[in-house]
Design an enzyme around this catalytic site. Structure first.
Site, PDB file in Angstrom:
ATOM      1  N   ASP A   7      22.754 -29.304 -46.713  1.00 45.43           N
ATOM      2  CA  ASP A   7      22.048 -30.596 -47.560  1.00 45.43           C
ATOM      3  C   ASP A   7      22.834 -30.751 -48.742  1.00 45.43           C
ATOM      4  OD1 ASP A   7      21.107 -28.309 -49.184  1.00 45.43           O
ATOM      5  OD2 ASP A   7      19.086 -28.570 -48.927  1.00 45.43           O
ATOM      6  N   CYS A  64      22.320 -24.234 -47.272  1.00 44.54           N
ATOM      7  CA  CYS A  64      21.169 -24.950 -48.301  1.00 44.54           C
ATOM      8  C   CYS A  64      21.109 -24.439 -49.556  1.00 44.54           C
ATOM      9  CB  CYS A  64      19.814 -25.437 -47.528  1.00 44.54           C
ATOM     10  SG  CYS A  64      18.866 -23.787 -47.039  1.00 44.54           S
ATOM     11  N   THR A  66      18.953 -22.242 -50.698  1.00 47.51           N
ATOM     12  CA  THR A  66      18.573 -20.455 -50.240  1.00 47.51           C
ATOM     13  C   THR A  66      19.192 -20.105 -48.918  1.00 47.51           C
ATOM     14  OG1 THR A  66      16.464 -21.379 -49.258  1.00 47.51           O
ATOM     15  CG2 THR A  66      16.519 -20.600 -51.735  1.00 47.51           C
ATOM     16  N   HIS A  97      23.467  -6.297 -33.697  1.00 48.24           N
ATOM     17  CA  HIS A  97      22.395  -5.739 -33.037  1.00 48.24           C
ATOM     18  C   HIS A  97      21.351  -7.234 -32.388  1.00 48.24           C
ATOM     19  CE1 HIS A  97      21.934  -1.317 -34.657  1.00 48.24           C
ATOM     20  NE2 HIS A  97      23.061  -1.704 -34.171  1.00 48.24           N
ATOM     21  N   HIS A 132      20.428  -3.315 -27.154  1.00 52.03           N
ATOM     22  CA  HIS A 132      20.172  -4.517 -28.041  1.00 52.03           C
ATOM     23  C   HIS A 132      20.235  -5.728 -27.146  1.00 52.03           C
ATOM     24  CE1 HIS A 132      20.894  -1.703 -31.121  1.00 52.03           C
ATOM     25  NE2 HIS A 132      22.110  -1.294 -30.715  1.00 52.03           N
TER      26      HIS A 132
HETATM   27  C1  RB5 Z   1      16.776 -28.243 -52.054  1.00 56.77           C
HETATM   28  O1  RB5 Z   1      16.365 -28.635 -53.004  1.00 56.77           O
HETATM   29  C2  RB5 Z   1      16.058 -26.951 -51.268  1.00 56.77           C
HETATM   30  O2  RB5 Z   1      14.938 -26.858 -51.161  1.00 56.77           O
HETATM   31  C3  RB5 Z   1      17.057 -26.610 -50.072  1.00 56.77           C
HETATM   32  O3  RB5 Z   1      18.342 -26.900 -50.340  1.00 56.77           O
HETATM   33  C4  RB5 Z   1      16.880 -25.321 -49.593  1.00 56.77           C
HETATM   34  O4  RB5 Z   1      17.157 -24.145 -50.458  1.00 56.77           O
HETATM   35  C5  RB5 Z   1      15.582 -25.188 -48.737  1.00 56.77           C
HETATM   36  O5  RB5 Z   1      15.123 -24.164 -48.137  1.00 56.77           O
END
Ligand code: RB5
Length: 150
Positions: A7, A64, A66, A97, A132
């Site tokens: 993203d 993204c 996180t 695994h 596994h």
């Molecule tokens: C975007 O602000 C953020 O929410 C997205 O990149 C991601 O981390 C969502 O899980």
């Protein structure tokens, strides 16, 4: 062929990883996004997941903020085992695994150098099979019994 997507939060990160894959001669297909204009991660999570689930691509890399949103979205596609990693041990074990087929990384969590190490580890580690494989088959069974996606 590796499917790749991000993203807006990870757009620059994706471009840097693409340059790294170019250096290493690893082929990829970029499913977007194509600028850092605000967008929605599920769009790209689904595109990459479908490319992997259909066999068009062997594995996927999703980025993204996180890695969490991308992994959640990708895991809604049948046949996908997406993992969020921020260390090399988890990356290796997710292949050995769990036969993970998509790696999700958080551009706001891991630095670029660590991301490259995690990607190297993940791409170069094989599934061990054996007991596994039985467990992965159990995951597939859960999917088959609980998901009715076409
Ligand atoms: C975007 O602000 C953020 O929410 C997205 O990149 C991601 O981390 C969502 O899980």
């Amino acid at each position: 062929m590796i499917a790749i997507g991000s993203d807006h939060a990870a757009y620059e990160f994706k471009e840097a990883i693409k340059a790294y894959l170019d250096e290493k001669g690893i082929e990829y297909k970029d499913f977007g996004c194509f600028s850092n204009e605000r967008t929605d991660y599920p769009l790209y999570g689904e595109k990459v997941a479908k490319a992997v689930a259909s066999g068009e691509c062997d594995k996927g890399l999703l980025f993204c903020g996180t890695g969490v949103g991308m992994s959640l979205a990708a895991n809604k596609v049948k046949g996908i085992r997406a993992v969020v990693c921020s260390d090399c041990y988890t990356a290796a074990m997710s292949r050995r695994h769990n036969d993970a087929n998509i790696l999700a990384l958080g551009a706001r969590v891991v630095g670029l150098d660590l991301a490259k190490m995690i990607i190297d580890t993940w791409l170069n580690t094989e599934f061990e099979g054996g007991r596994h494989a039985d467990r992965v088959a159990m995951i597939c069974d859960i999917e088959n019994r609980n998901c009715t996606n076409a």
